[in-house]
Design a protein around this motif. Structure first.
Motif, mmCIF file in Angstrom:
data_model
loop_
_atom_site.group_PDB
_atom_site.id
_atom_site.type_symbol
_atom_site.label_atom_id
_atom_site.label_comp_id
_atom_site.label_asym_id
_atom_site.label_seq_id
_atom_site.Cartn_x
_atom_site.Cartn_y
_atom_site.Cartn_z
ATOM 1 N N THR A 79 0.838 -1.201 0.000
ATOM 2 C CA THR A 79 0.000 0.000 0.000
ATOM 3 C C THR A 79 0.873 1.252 0.000
ATOM 4 O O THR A 79 0.624 2.219 -0.716
ATOM 5 N N GLU A 102 -8.378 -3.971 3.512
ATOM 6 C CA GLU A 102 -7.509 -4.500 2.462
ATOM 7 C C GLU A 102 -6.145 -3.815 2.429
ATOM 8 O O GLU A 102 -5.188 -4.347 1.845
ATOM 9 N N GLU A 126 -7.898 -8.081 5.765
ATOM 10 C CA GLU A 126 -8.935 -8.571 4.854
ATOM 11 C C GLU A 126 -9.219 -10.054 5.095
ATOM 12 O O GLU A 126 -10.245 -10.587 4.651
ATOM 13 N N GLN A 127 -8.314 -10.747 5.812
ATOM 14 C CA GLN A 127 -8.498 -12.168 6.131
ATOM 15 C C GLN A 127 -9.242 -12.374 7.442
ATOM 16 O O GLN A 127 -9.570 -13.506 7.799
#
Length: 209
Positions: A79, A102, A126-127
């Protein structure tokens, strides 16, 4: 977002260590006292129990007195490299909690004594599939054992990153990692607890596939 949990039962931990050491000392003295009184005992058994008490005391000391953790919610490296962080900020300083899951990782850093900390786990938010408040007993709510049993059929391992023995306010985070679930038990502060429970409300039912 960063959280450093504090030991909430230091007195209890010290009492456990003292009890184990005192118990070990008594067990060590029993064969000698018995021999002086002309009583035959299995001395090696008492020696083994003595070693067990000392090892237990050292374990409790290291695990709950000398070990500390940091829980961190941070942006993913990709990111930062992609420039998305700048695009989101638009000249305003952002908190990690303001970004989509995310774009974030959950990281645990473990330290022991004076040694520098090392990363124990890095999991993408996100998991995350569930954030479950944990209690000591079934009568009070969901326990670690109940959380494990709930996900065991799909493959489940968990890591305990708490600093208090059997805390009353632990939080169980469940992530999907490949073809299995990974549980992470933490003692977050109120801000981090609120973040996770708002991100994944619904308790045990939140993470079923």
């Amino acid at each position: 977002m960063r959280c450093v949990p504090e030991q909430k039962n230091g007195r209890g931990v010290r009492m456990i260590i003292a009890a184990l050491l005192i118990g070990g000392g008594i067990l060590y003295a029993v064969p000698h006292a018995a021999q002086a009184a002309g009583i035959r005992v299995i001395s090696w058994l008492f020696d083994l129990l003595t070693i067990g008490c000392v090892v237990g005391a050292v374990f409790v000391l290291v695990r709950y007195q000398m070990t500390s953790f940091q829980y961190i919610i941070r942006t993913k490296r990709e990111t930062e490299d992609s420039g998305l962080l700048t695009a989101y900020a638009e000249g305003v300083r952002l908190n990690a909690a303001d970004l989509p899951p995310e774009m974030l990782d959950f990281v645990v850093i473990r330290s022991q004594g004076a040694r520098p900390g090392a990363m124990e786990c890095v999991l993408g938010l996100e998991q995350l599939t569930a954030a479950v408040p944990l209690r000591r007993s079934k009568a009070d709510g969901v326990t670690k054992a109940m959380l494990r049993d709930h996900y065991a059929a799909d493959g489940y391992i968990y890591y305990d990153y708490t600093v208090t023995p059997r805390p009353d306010d632990a939080l169980g985070l469940v992530f999907i990692d490949g073809n299995r679930y990974v549980g992470v038990v933490i003692e977050p502060d109120e801000a981090m607890r609120a973040y996770f429970t708002q991100l994944k409300p619904g308790g045990l039912n939140a993470g079923r596939m």
